[in-house]
Design a protein around this motif. Structure first.
Motif, short mmCIF file in Angstrom:
data_model
loop_
_atom_site.label_atom_id
_atom_site.label_comp_id
_atom_site.label_asym_id
_atom_site.label_seq_id
_atom_site.Cartn_x
_atom_site.Cartn_y
_atom_site.Cartn_z
N VAL A 198 0.87 -1.17 0.00
CA VAL A 198 0.00 0.00 0.00
C VAL A 198 0.90 1.21 0.00
CG1 VAL A 198 -1.83 1.25 1.20
CG2 VAL A 198 -1.77 -1.25 1.29
N SER B 251 0.56 8.74 -2.37
CA SER B 251 1.18 9.86 -3.06
C SER B 251 0.25 11.05 -2.88
CB SER B 251 1.39 9.53 -4.55
OG SER B 251 0.16 9.53 -5.24
N ALA C 166 -2.89 10.08 -5.15
CA ALA C 166 -3.67 8.84 -5.06
C ALA C 166 -3.14 7.90 -3.98
CB ALA C 166 -3.64 8.13 -6.41
N VAL C 167 -3.97 6.90 -3.70
CA VAL C 167 -3.59 5.77 -2.86
C VAL C 167 -3.49 4.57 -3.80
CG1 VAL C 167 -4.28 4.26 -0.97
CG2 VAL C 167 -4.80 6.70 -0.86
N GLU C 168 -2.37 3.85 -3.73
CA GLU C 168 -2.15 2.69 -4.58
C GLU C 168 -2.10 1.43 -3.72
OE1 GLU C 168 -1.57 2.67 -7.98
OE2 GLU C 168 -1.64 4.84 -8.23
N VAL C 169 -2.88 0.42 -4.09
CA VAL C 169 -2.87 -0.86 -3.39
C VAL C 169 -2.52 -1.92 -4.42
CG1 VAL C 169 -4.21 -2.53 -2.08
CG2 VAL C 169 -4.61 -0.08 -1.75
N TYR C 170 -1.47 -2.67 -4.16
CA TYR C 170 -1.04 -3.76 -5.03
C TYR C 170 -1.27 -5.08 -4.29
CZ TYR C 170 1.37 -0.15 -7.71
OH TYR C 170 1.67 0.95 -8.46
N GLN D 56 -9.98 2.89 -9.73
CA GLN D 56 -9.68 2.02 -10.87
C GLN D 56 -9.02 0.75 -10.35
OE1 GLN D 56 -7.10 4.14 -13.49
NE2 GLN D 56 -8.74 5.33 -14.43
N ARG E 125 -3.89 -4.11 -9.20
CA ARG E 125 -3.53 -2.74 -8.83
C ARG E 125 -4.81 -1.93 -8.69
NH1 ARG E 125 -0.09 1.56 -12.47
NH2 ARG E 125 -0.19 3.27 -10.99
N VAL E 126 -5.04 -1.41 -7.49
CA VAL E 126 -6.21 -0.58 -7.23
C VAL E 126 -5.71 0.83 -6.95
CG1 VAL E 126 -8.24 -0.22 -5.79
CG2 VAL E 126 -7.43 -2.55 -6.25
N THR E 127 -6.19 1.80 -7.75
CA THR E 127 -5.80 3.19 -7.61
C THR E 127 -7.03 3.99 -7.18
OG1 THR E 127 -4.19 2.94 -9.39
CG2 THR E 127 -4.79 5.18 -8.79
N LYS F 241 -8.06 7.82 -6.30
CA LYS F 241 -7.61 9.22 -6.34
C LYS F 241 -7.98 9.93 -5.04
CE LYS F 241 -6.22 9.30 -10.65
NZ LYS F 241 -4.88 9.55 -11.05
#
Length: 159
Positions: A44, A47, A50-54, A133, A142-144, A146
């Motif tokens: 996790v 930025s 956005a928040v990025e979850v892989y 997304q 990959r969940v983005t 915003k």
């Protein structure tokens, strides 16, 4: 009768015993087996935009993965079917059943996760639930999400 050549150090023996016990009950991640966090493994990141979850979940059908966002909580769930063959019930009872069991392999150890899974991630308050997304490619989901533009830091010029 029996004499030691070197004196025993009780503290060294206790330290060795503690290491062995710790290794026996160790649940840290390793190349063999599941790590402490569960399946799938998650990264996790944040930025300003956005928040990025892989989620690292190779071999899954993207249709079997459910991604839900509700009140700042992201839920990833799904199921991975078992890829192993079942052991024949009458293996070894007759020559015909032995020949049939030779046609498929019998699994003695299975370290690959199969079954249902669910991972939950709490997200910051400034996410925009309408700007999400999700993409699955090469075994990585990959969940983005915003972040709201009003909350993003900005530089203010002094005149």
């Amino acid at each position: 009768m029996y004499q030691r050549l070197f004196a025993r150090d009780l503290f060294n023996d206790l330290e060795r015993l503690q290491r062995e016990v710790s290794q026996a009950f160790d649940v840290s991640s390793s190349i063999r087996g599941q790590g402490r966090g569960g399946y799938p493994a998650l990264n996790v990141g944040l930025s300003p935009e956005a928040v990025e979850v892989y989620a690292f979940a190779p071999g899954l059908d993207p249709a079997s993965i459910s991604v839900d966002l509700d009140r700042g909580v992201l839920s990833l769930s799904g199921e991975r079917a078992s890829q192993t063959a079942a052991k024949p019930e009458n293996a070894g009872a007759s020559g015909a059943s032995v020949a049939a069991s030779d046609a498929r392999s019998i699994v003695h150890q299975n370290e690959r996760f199969s079954g249902s899974f669910r991972r939950v991630v709490s997200l910051p308050d400034d996410i925009d639930p309408d700007q999400v997304q999700a993409r699955y490619r090469d075994g990585v989901l990959r969940v983005t999400i915003k972040r709201r533009a009003a909350v993003q830091p900005r530089r203010i010029d002094i005149h």
